[in-house]
Write a protein that holds these residues in place. Structure first.
Motif, PDB file in Angstrom:
ATOM      1  N   ILE A 331       6.677  -1.938   9.799  1.00 40.07           N
ATOM      2  CA  ILE A 331       6.983  -1.032  10.596  1.00 40.07           C
ATOM      3  C   ILE A 331       7.571   0.073   9.916  1.00 40.07           C
ATOM      4  O   ILE A 331       8.674  -0.296   9.006  1.00 40.07           O
ATOM      5  N   GLU A 332       7.857   1.301  10.275  1.00 41.55           N
ATOM      6  CA  GLU A 332       8.408   2.439   9.555  1.00 41.55           C
ATOM      7  C   GLU A 332      10.278   2.001   9.513  1.00 41.55           C
ATOM      8  O   GLU A 332      10.587   1.786  10.778  1.00 41.55           O
ATOM      9  N   GLY A 333      10.687   2.276   8.620  1.00 42.41           N
ATOM     10  CA  GLY A 333      11.999   1.956   8.248  1.00 42.41           C
ATOM     11  C   GLY A 333      12.593   0.653   8.037  1.00 42.41           C
ATOM     12  O   GLY A 333      13.644   0.132   7.792  1.00 42.41           O
ATOM     13  N   GLU A 334      11.453  -0.219   7.750  1.00 46.55           N
ATOM     14  CA  GLU A 334      11.704  -1.805   7.626  1.00 46.55           C
ATOM     15  C   GLU A 334      12.257  -1.872   5.995  1.00 46.55           C
ATOM     16  O   GLU A 334      11.751  -1.063   5.272  1.00 46.55           O
ATOM     17  N   THR A 335      13.031  -2.751   5.779  1.00 45.85           N
ATOM     18  CA  THR A 335      13.681  -2.937   4.504  1.00 45.85           C
ATOM     19  C   THR A 335      12.501  -3.470   3.394  1.00 45.85           C
ATOM     20  O   THR A 335      12.836  -3.465   2.259  1.00 45.85           O
ATOM     21  N   ILE A 336      11.317  -3.700   3.895  1.00 40.73           N
ATOM     22  CA  ILE A 336      10.176  -3.961   2.967  1.00 40.73           C
ATOM     23  C   ILE A 336       9.980  -2.920   2.034  1.00 40.73           C
ATOM     24  O   ILE A 336       9.472  -3.178   0.845  1.00 40.73           O
ATOM     25  N   TYR A 337      10.415  -1.765   2.494  1.00 40.36           N
ATOM     26  CA  TYR A 337       9.946  -0.615   1.513  1.00 40.36           C
ATOM     27  C   TYR A 337      11.362  -0.294   0.377  1.00 40.36           C
ATOM     28  O   TYR A 337      11.156   0.655  -0.296  1.00 40.36           O
ATOM     29  N   ASN A 338      11.952  -1.168   0.601  1.00 38.38           N
ATOM     30  CA  ASN A 338      12.927  -1.492  -0.630  1.00 38.38           C
ATOM     31  C   ASN A 338      12.582  -1.993  -1.957  1.00 38.38           C
ATOM     32  O   ASN A 338      12.796  -1.923  -2.993  1.00 38.38           O
ATOM     33  N   MET A 339      11.162  -2.405  -1.677  1.00 41.77           N
ATOM     34  CA  MET A 339      10.412  -2.987  -2.626  1.00 41.77           C
ATOM     35  C   MET A 339       9.779  -2.041  -3.491  1.00 41.77           C
ATOM     36  O   MET A 339       9.425  -0.844  -3.119  1.00 41.77           O
ATOM     37  N   ASP A 340       9.676  -2.207  -5.135  1.00 39.99           N
ATOM     38  CA  ASP A 340       9.084  -1.211  -5.924  1.00 39.99           C
ATOM     39  C   ASP A 340       7.845  -1.310  -6.282  1.00 39.99           C
ATOM     40  O   ASP A 340       7.197  -1.407  -7.260  1.00 39.99           O
ATOM     41  N   MET A 341       7.087  -1.173  -4.903  1.00 44.57           N
ATOM     42  CA  MET A 341       5.506  -1.267  -5.125  1.00 44.57           C
ATOM     43  C   MET A 341       4.869  -0.645  -3.636  1.00 44.57           C
ATOM     44  O   MET A 341       5.808  -0.411  -2.784  1.00 44.57           O
ATOM     45  N   GLU A 342       3.687  -0.509  -3.944  1.00 43.89           N
ATOM     46  CA  GLU A 342       3.097  -0.119  -2.627  1.00 43.89           C
ATOM     47  C   GLU A 342       3.120  -1.139  -1.681  1.00 43.89           C
ATOM     48  O   GLU A 342       2.771  -2.218  -2.083  1.00 43.89           O
ATOM     49  N   ILE A 343       3.439  -0.950  -0.376  1.00 42.89           N
ATOM     50  CA  ILE A 343       3.306  -1.841   0.834  1.00 42.89           C
ATOM     51  C   ILE A 343       2.451  -1.664   1.751  1.00 42.89           C
ATOM     52  O   ILE A 343       2.483  -0.388   2.162  1.00 42.89           O
ATOM     53  N   THR A 344       1.602  -2.692   2.248  1.00 45.07           N
ATOM     54  CA  THR A 344       0.683  -2.326   3.166  1.00 45.07           C
ATOM     55  C   THR A 344       0.676  -3.288   3.997  1.00 45.07           C
ATOM     56  O   THR A 344       0.799  -4.696   3.526  1.00 45.07           O
ATOM     57  N   PRO A 345       0.198  -3.544   5.268  1.00 48.65           N
ATOM     58  CA  PRO A 345      -0.122  -4.860   6.026  1.00 48.65           C
ATOM     59  C   PRO A 345      -0.920  -5.746   5.532  1.00 48.65           C
ATOM     60  O   PRO A 345      -0.772  -6.858   5.498  1.00 48.65           O
ATOM     61  N   ASP A 346      -2.099  -5.254   4.727  1.00 48.79           N
ATOM     62  CA  ASP A 346      -3.000  -6.162   4.032  1.00 48.79           C
ATOM     63  C   ASP A 346      -2.172  -6.835   3.194  1.00 48.79           C
ATOM     64  O   ASP A 346      -2.601  -8.228   2.752  1.00 48.79           O
ATOM     65  N   LYS A 347      -1.472  -6.201   2.035  1.00 49.99           N
ATOM     66  CA  LYS A 347      -0.814  -7.023   1.173  1.00 49.99           C
ATOM     67  C   LYS A 347       0.140  -8.057   1.772  1.00 49.99           C
ATOM     68  O   LYS A 347       0.211  -9.246   0.976  1.00 49.99           O
TER      69      LYS A 347
END
Length: 378
Positions: A331-347
């Motif tokens: 979801i928007e604002g989650e810390t998973i977006y601190n990863m240096d890669m494209e993040i999608t639910p499928d991944k």
């Protein structure tokens, strides 16, 4: 962007230190609101009450209701105002501690944290995790300062449930991998800056201590004794992991944990148990080497941390429900977006399923492999 490192005002760890709490609290306040779970308070009541009385600190004890929710925080604040409390003492595990920190902030008074289990890195941080009254993750509440005092009695930890100590290892296990991910991405830490080299070094030290002393500390806790290994793991679970996650940053491990909380079957499992599976998921997302993944899985299996979805109550969960957790992790604002890669639910879904498969391949011979491995210093 500035580098920012934060920490509690004072950290005191040792056998029997709850018997000295009055010495430390009297300079912070004279009327304490003590909040915590019933079992947690009972485990230190005699030492705490005697020491506060000896130092002329009055107190009101209020039992924590089980969730660090907005409603519970408000209830504690109302009680604190009614009691004219000028210091809050939080006793117990992660959710009671998070409630105490949030209540202290709302009341504008100093906060003292007395963990009775070493199950999370919550005690040292200026952060409260807010859940719904039903236990579903809602948000992080970033506080303006860290606790004024963290007082950790290792004799109390040695008498606590072994599962809680192991769960703390699961929470601490994520610290280095999330810090390393944030370093690569130059992501903001919890304090709103970038990490210092000290924070990254602390995060790495946390991991090294887990690998070296985790199994030995579990054995000590099973025998209810304080050893050097137990001392070291208590510090790793509480201080090093707390400083590491807050001053270095969070990434996928905790986001996956948060996503898992939308599945009711996971609610009986500890925070650190779900974070451990989140750590394996992050390692798969990053395509870490099989050697690194096997080292983590071997450690988890030996000390008793989850490595599969079945280990956190999801053995019968449909692929649609696992995908729902993956979506919640993104979801928007989650810390998973601190990863240096494209993040999608499928991944994330794919990584969760692959982590589960890898965990299933290590169901036999873990202890022998651990004891023979040069990676683990016994």
């Amino acid at each position: 962007m500035p580098q920012i490192f934060v920490s509690p005002g004072k950290y005191v760890q040792g056998a029997g230190v709850t018997g000295k709490i009055g010495h430390y609290v009297v300079s912070l306040g004279k009327k304490a609101l003590i909040l915590g779970g019933q079992r947690g308070i009972e485990s230190v009541r005699q030492n705490v009450i005697q020491s506060l009385t000896d130092h002329h600190v009055s107190y009101h004890i209020e039992t924590f209701q089980g969730e660090s929710s907005d409603n519970e925080i408000k209830r504690m604040c109302d009680i604190g105002r009614d009691q004219a409390a000028d210091v809050v003492i939080g006793i117990g595990g992660g959710k009671a501690i998070d409630t105490a920190k949030a209540a202290g902030f709302e009341l504008g008074v100093p906060v003292v944290i007395v963990p009775t289990i070493a199950s999370t890195d919550a005690p040292c941080s200026a952060l409260s995790v807010i859940y719904s009254d039903d236990g579903v993750f809602e948000r992080y509440l970033v506080l303006p300062k860290n606790p004024d005092l963290v007082l950790l009695d290792t004799e109390t930890i040695a008498r606590s449930p072994v599962r809680q100590l192991v769960a703390g290892m699961g929470d601490a296990l994520s610290t280095y991998f999330e810090a390393a991910a944030c370093a690569r991405a130059r992501a903001k830490n919890i304090a709103g800056g970038t990490m210092t080299q000290a924070a990254l070094a602390i995060a790495r030290l946390c991991y090294d201590i887990l690998m070296r002393d985790g199994y030995k500390a579990k054995i000590a806790c099973e025998r209810r004794v304080v050893t050097e290994a137990l001392d070291n793991i208590v510090e790793a679970n509480t201080l090093l992991s707390g400083l590491g996650f807050e001053s270095a940053g969070l990434a996928a491990c905790h986001a996956v944990h948060n996503g898992l909380t939308v599945l009711e079957e996971t609610h009986p499992y500890c925070h650190g148990e779900k974070v451990a599976f989140g750590t394996l998921t992050q390692l798969v997302l990053e395509n870490r080497s099989i050697k690194e993944i096997e080292e983590v899985i071997t450690f988890c299996r030996l000390v008793g941390l989850p490595t599969t979805l079945a280990d956190i109550g999801l053995e019968s969960a449909s692929s649609e429900r696992i995908r729902h957790a993956a979506e919640a992790a993104c979801i928007e604002g989650e810390t998973i977006y601190n990863m240096d890669m494209e993040i999608t639910p499928d991944k994330v879904y794919a990584a969760m399923m692959a982590a589960d498969a890898l965990g299933h391949t290590h169901k036999h011979g873990e202890e022998n492999a651990y004891l023979q491995s040069s990676a683990f210093i016994l």
